[in-house]
Design a protein around this motif. Structure first.
Motif, PDB file in Angstrom:
ATOM      1  N   TRP A 114      49.210  48.035  43.343  1.00 32.99           N
ATOM      2  CA  TRP A 114      49.815  46.700  43.386  1.00 32.99           C
ATOM      3  C   TRP A 114      48.917  45.729  44.140  1.00 32.99           C
ATOM      4  O   TRP A 114      48.722  44.592  43.711  1.00 32.99           O
ATOM      5  N   GLY A 115      48.369  46.170  45.263  1.00 36.90           N
ATOM      6  CA  GLY A 115      47.458  45.310  46.022  1.00 36.90           C
ATOM      7  C   GLY A 115      46.243  44.929  45.202  1.00 36.90           C
ATOM      8  O   GLY A 115      45.782  43.782  45.231  1.00 36.90           O
ATOM      9  N   SER A 116      45.705  45.886  44.440  1.00 33.90           N
ATOM     10  CA  SER A 116      44.556  45.613  43.575  1.00 33.90           C
ATOM     11  C   SER A 116      44.927  44.647  42.461  1.00 33.90           C
ATOM     12  O   SER A 116      44.139  43.754  42.116  1.00 33.90           O
ATOM     13  N   ALA A 117      46.113  44.820  41.872  1.00 30.91           N
ATOM     14  CA  ALA A 117      46.550  43.931  40.791  1.00 30.91           C
ATOM     15  C   ALA A 117      46.720  42.497  41.295  1.00 30.91           C
ATOM     16  O   ALA A 117      46.283  41.542  40.633  1.00 30.91           O
ATOM     17  N   VAL A 118      47.323  42.347  42.457  1.00 25.95           N
ATOM     18  CA  VAL A 118      47.468  41.019  43.056  1.00 25.95           C
ATOM     19  C   VAL A 118      46.091  40.431  43.342  1.00 25.95           C
ATOM     20  O   VAL A 118      45.837  39.249  43.102  1.00 25.95           O
ATOM     21  N   ALA A 119      45.173  41.270  43.827  1.00 20.35           N
ATOM     22  CA  ALA A 119      43.811  40.813  44.115  1.00 20.35           C
ATOM     23  C   ALA A 119      43.108  40.334  42.849  1.00 20.35           C
ATOM     24  O   ALA A 119      42.384  39.331  42.877  1.00 20.35           O
ATOM     25  N   VAL A 120      43.306  41.024  41.736  1.00 22.55           N
ATOM     26  CA  VAL A 120      42.696  40.590  40.471  1.00 22.55           C
ATOM     27  C   VAL A 120      43.225  39.211  40.086  1.00 22.55           C
ATOM     28  O   VAL A 120      42.444  38.315  39.731  1.00 22.55           O
ATOM     29  N   LEU A 121      44.530  39.025  40.167  1.00 25.38           N
ATOM     30  CA  LEU A 121      45.104  37.720  39.804  1.00 25.38           C
ATOM     31  C   LEU A 121      44.552  36.607  40.693  1.00 25.38           C
ATOM     32  O   LEU A 121      44.159  35.545  40.194  1.00 25.38           O
ATOM     33  N   LEU A 122      44.507  36.858  41.990  1.00 23.54           N
ATOM     34  CA  LEU A 122      43.958  35.856  42.909  1.00 23.54           C
ATOM     35  C   LEU A 122      42.458  35.666  42.686  1.00 23.54           C
ATOM     36  O   LEU A 122      41.948  34.553  42.778  1.00 23.54           O
ATOM     37  N   GLY A 123      41.750  36.754  42.401  1.00 25.06           N
ATOM     38  CA  GLY A 123      40.319  36.674  42.132  1.00 25.06           C
ATOM     39  C   GLY A 123      40.018  35.846  40.890  1.00 25.06           C
ATOM     40  O   GLY A 123      39.077  35.044  40.873  1.00 25.06           O
ATOM     41  N   LEU A 124      40.828  36.023  39.859  1.00 25.62           N
ATOM     42  CA  LEU A 124      40.664  35.210  38.643  1.00 25.62           C
ATOM     43  C   LEU A 124      40.911  33.734  38.940  1.00 25.62           C
ATOM     44  O   LEU A 124      40.205  32.856  38.426  1.00 25.62           O
ATOM     45  N   LEU A 125      41.901  33.463  39.778  1.00 21.72           N
ATOM     46  CA  LEU A 125      42.183  32.082  40.176  1.00 21.72           C
ATOM     47  C   LEU A 125      41.018  31.495  40.971  1.00 21.72           C
ATOM     48  O   LEU A 125      40.590  30.361  40.717  1.00 21.72           O
ATOM     49  N   LEU A 126      40.491  32.255  41.916  1.00 21.36           N
ATOM     50  CA  LEU A 126      39.338  31.784  42.697  1.00 21.36           C
ATOM     51  C   LEU A 126      38.134  31.518  41.795  1.00 21.36           C
ATOM     52  O   LEU A 126      37.436  30.514  41.947  1.00 21.36           O
ATOM     53  N   HIS A 127      37.898  32.415  40.844  1.00 20.39           N
ATOM     54  CA  HIS A 127      36.802  32.234  39.885  1.00 20.39           C
ATOM     55  C   HIS A 127      36.995  30.941  39.096  1.00 20.39           C
ATOM     56  O   HIS A 127      36.059  30.170  38.911  1.00 20.39           O
ATOM     57  N   ARG A 128      38.207  30.718  38.655  1.00 17.95           N
ATOM     58  CA  ARG A 128      38.502  29.520  37.843  1.00 17.95           C
ATOM     59  C   ARG A 128      38.307  28.241  38.659  1.00 17.95           C
ATOM     60  O   ARG A 128      37.784  27.248  38.158  1.00 17.95           O
ATOM     61  N   ILE A 129      38.706  28.267  39.921  1.00 13.00           N
ATOM     62  CA  ILE A 129      38.616  27.073  40.771  1.00 13.00           C
ATOM     63  C   ILE A 129      37.173  26.798  41.189  1.00 13.00           C
ATOM     64  O   ILE A 129      36.718  25.655  41.147  1.00 13.00           O
ATOM     65  N   GLY A 130      36.449  27.834  41.610  1.00 14.10           N
ATOM     66  CA  GLY A 130      35.121  27.609  42.170  1.00 14.10           C
ATOM     67  C   GLY A 130      34.063  28.568  41.688  1.00 14.10           C
ATOM     68  O   GLY A 130      33.006  28.686  42.300  1.00 14.10           O
ATOM     69  N   HIS A 131      34.360  29.271  40.604  1.00  7.08           N
ATOM     70  CA  HIS A 131      33.417  30.200  39.980  1.00  7.08           C
ATOM     71  C   HIS A 131      32.951  31.259  40.990  1.00  7.08           C
ATOM     72  O   HIS A 131      33.616  31.514  41.991  1.00  7.08           O
ATOM     73  N   PHE A 132      31.823  31.871  40.726  1.00  5.58           N
ATOM     74  CA  PHE A 132      31.315  32.964  41.558  1.00  5.58           C
ATOM     75  C   PHE A 132      31.118  32.576  43.027  1.00  5.58           C
ATOM     76  O   PHE A 132      31.481  33.357  43.919  1.00  5.58           O
ATOM     77  N   PRO A 133      30.574  31.377  43.339  1.00  3.73           N
ATOM     78  CA  PRO A 133      30.372  31.070  44.766  1.00  3.73           C
ATOM     79  C   PRO A 133      31.665  31.124  45.587  1.00  3.73           C
ATOM     80  O   PRO A 133      31.663  31.639  46.710  1.00  3.73           O
ATOM     81  N   LEU A 134      32.764  30.629  45.036  1.00  2.00           N
ATOM     82  CA  LEU A 134      34.034  30.668  45.775  1.00  2.00           C
ATOM     83  C   LEU A 134      34.543  32.099  45.897  1.00  2.00           C
ATOM     84  O   LEU A 134      34.994  32.510  46.973  1.00  2.00           O
ATOM     85  N   LEU A 135      34.468  32.873  44.814  1.00  2.00           N
ATOM     86  CA  LEU A 135      34.915  34.263  44.869  1.00  2.00           C
ATOM     87  C   LEU A 135      34.079  35.068  45.863  1.00  2.00           C
ATOM     88  O   LEU A 135      34.613  35.855  46.639  1.00  2.00           O
TER      89      LEU A 135
END
Length: 163
Positions: free
Chosen positions: A21-42
């Motif tokens: 569950w922690g990993s799944a939540v991390a993926v969702l947040l990671g995708l959001l971070l990628h979308r907002i600021g691409h690789f540098p933000l992630l």
């Protein structure tokens, strides 16, 4: 505050398999971070959550006989984001827009991370067996590194051999 961070705002309390569950939540947040600021933000978020994770786990587990408790999932967040950094960086350097993160990339990063985190081969297992507070974070960071590399190798195989 350290407990809230360790259980990643409640994700570590989800049952069964709080690490998944922690990993799944991390993926969702990671995708959001990628979308907002691409690789540098992630990448920046990954570095921050890693340092915060070492601090929070150290504080939260102080005095506990076994610091590697199932509800602590900030280590999964750090490791999962590290795994996601690999395809995110590949898309960034290929100049693919940040609103694009094809599902095989993030899904492979998730599956490989869970595989290495559960299987614990080589350096992942060594870090886990060393135990202690640092072992809580280190095994997931190794799993994230191996998952990121495996994700890129799988993508190379898919693009060079299968397509």
């Amino acid at each position: 505050m350290d407990r809230l961070l360790c259980i990643w705002f409640g994700a570590g309390l989800l049952k069964p398999a709080p690490g998944t569950w922690g990993s799944a939540v991390a993926v969702l947040l990671g995708l959001l971070l990628h979308r907002i600021g691409h690789f540098p933000l992630l990448a920046a978020a990954t570095v921050i959550v890693t340092f915060v994770g070492f601090w929070a786990v150290r504080r939260h587990t102080q005095g506990m006989s076994d610091p590697d408790r199932s509800e602590i999932v900030i280590d999964e967040v750090a490791g999962q984001w590290l795994a996601l950094c690999f395809p995110s960086a590949a898309f960034f350097f290929a100049q693919i827009p940040s609103d694009t993160f094809p599902y095989p990339g993030w899904l492979a990063a998730f599956l490989f991370f869970r595989l290495f985190d559960i299987w614990k081969p080589w350096l992942v297992g060594r870090a886990d067996r060393n135990g202690g507070v640092d072992g809580v974070m280190k095994d997931d960071l190794w799993a994230g590194l191996f998952a990121g590399i495996a994700t890129l190798l799988a993508a190379a195989f898919a693009h060079l051999v299968l397509m």
